[in-house]
Scaffold this motif. Sequence first.
Motif, short mmCIF file in Angstrom:
data_model
loop_
_atom_site.label_atom_id
_atom_site.label_comp_id
_atom_site.label_asym_id
_atom_site.label_seq_id
_atom_site.Cartn_x
_atom_site.Cartn_y
_atom_site.Cartn_z
N VAL A 300 63.34 99.56 36.11
CA VAL A 300 62.70 100.60 35.32
C VAL A 300 61.21 100.32 35.18
CG1 VAL A 300 62.52 101.61 33.01
CG2 VAL A 300 64.77 101.27 34.05
N ARG A 301 60.86 99.08 34.89
CA ARG A 301 59.46 98.71 34.73
C ARG A 301 58.68 98.92 36.03
NH1 ARG A 301 56.74 95.75 31.08
NH2 ARG A 301 58.70 95.16 30.05
N LEU A 307 53.55 103.32 39.92
CA LEU A 307 52.81 104.58 39.96
C LEU A 307 51.40 104.42 39.39
CD1 LEU A 307 55.65 106.91 38.62
CD2 LEU A 307 54.94 106.64 40.99
N GLY A 308 51.08 103.20 38.93
CA GLY A 308 49.76 102.96 38.36
C GLY A 308 49.71 103.07 36.86
N ASP A 309 50.85 103.35 36.23
CA ASP A 309 50.91 103.46 34.78
C ASP A 309 51.28 102.10 34.17
OD1 ASP A 309 50.35 106.18 34.97
OD2 ASP A 309 52.47 106.65 35.28
N LYS A 310 51.30 102.04 32.85
CA LYS A 310 51.60 100.79 32.15
C LYS A 310 52.78 100.98 31.21
CE LYS A 310 49.58 97.35 29.02
NZ LYS A 310 48.38 96.98 28.22
N SER A 329 58.18 103.17 26.48
CA SER A 329 56.88 103.67 26.04
C SER A 329 55.90 103.46 27.19
CB SER A 329 56.42 102.91 24.80
OG SER A 329 55.15 103.39 24.37
N VAL A 330 55.30 104.57 27.66
CA VAL A 330 54.44 104.54 28.84
C VAL A 330 53.02 104.95 28.46
CG1 VAL A 330 54.10 105.40 31.19
CG2 VAL A 330 56.41 105.17 30.26
N ALA A 331 52.06 104.20 28.98
CA ALA A 331 50.65 104.55 28.81
C ALA A 331 50.10 104.97 30.18
CB ALA A 331 49.86 103.37 28.26
N THR A 332 49.44 106.13 30.24
CA THR A 332 48.93 106.65 31.51
C THR A 332 47.61 107.39 31.29
OG1 THR A 332 49.44 108.10 33.39
CG2 THR A 332 50.29 108.76 31.24
N ASP A 333 46.79 107.39 32.33
CA ASP A 333 45.56 108.18 32.28
C ASP A 333 45.69 109.46 33.11
OD1 ASP A 333 45.62 107.08 34.79
OD2 ASP A 333 43.72 106.00 34.62
#
Length: 366
Positions: A300-301, A307-310, A329-333
Amino acid sequence: MVDFKDAAFGAGHDHIFLGVGHEKNERKTWAVIALCSAMMLVEIVGGSMFGSLALVADGLHMSTHAGAMLIAALAYSYARKHATDSRFVFGTGKLGDLAGFTSAIVLAMIALLIGYEAASRFLSPVPIHFGEAIPIAAVGLFVNLASVWLLNGGDHDHGHDDHAHEEEVQKIFALADRGGYLESKEDIPQPHAFKAIVRMPDGEFGVEFEEHEHHDDADEAATRDHNIGAAYIHVMADAAVSVLAIIGLVLARAFGWLWMDALAGIIGALVIANWSYGLMRDTGAILLDMNCDRRMAENVRHAIEDLGDKVVDLHVWRVGPGHMSAVVSVATDETQRDSRFYHAVLGRFMGLSHVTVEVQPLQTAA
């Protein structure tokens, strides 16, 4: 802006996380109870009629065996009948683990009782009526072997569908643009392996998917039905004790070694205690929501971070045999990536039945 979205892949929002063979295992357990109960009545009635205390004692022992099976059967029935009960936040899939933990405690108590009785026989040997004891042990072994056969059913269902071995099938699926990713407009079946050809305006692209064999400890821990496993251990423990008892009685009768009967009891107690510990350890870990499938968590991680997300926070735990739940919980720009996007990414994982995703801007998470 924080975006929440919840979905239960393969199970829907009804949160039904029962094992693949739930109803089949329930029927097997009731069949074993019927067999043990019939044998119990025959031994108690026969022992009372013919004045055999040993036969009555074995009948009472068979009643404890049936009682242990009853724990498993009632757990199956209750979990099935209340599978849609909204009071159970994550369904009733873990009820089998609770029953397995209870059975482990019962097994531990049985091991202590056998060990205590065996130690007492060492210190104070008692006369043994070999003519009655050996046939009763043999009958007990036969009943236990029949119970093992009923629980096993002669099949080894690993949860795979037969369609995986059918001839190659070709089908066209229409895709919809969801703003950042493509999603099929209809459900796509999940065979063991398949090849997909995606036709785009700039050409065709081939993608090959392959499902690997599931033989590692993580897969087994995630899919194992501890309720039927506990019932199986009960009958196997009884069968082992019967075999040891027969060996001890035969040697004691042939050579006059009365201590062999007590030694067989101690060995049997140690075997049962070891099985009890293993069952208690495995079921206790699930009841405490310990992650029993670390590979799923890593997959999952990686699926998200590749994809470049955190991944800011991740929790993966078992909610039933073959059903894992995840809170991510995903952080993305990437502003166009919402929770639906990550649900589509994680939807390809077999066994990941319930997913909750939180999406937040990357700078906020930092």
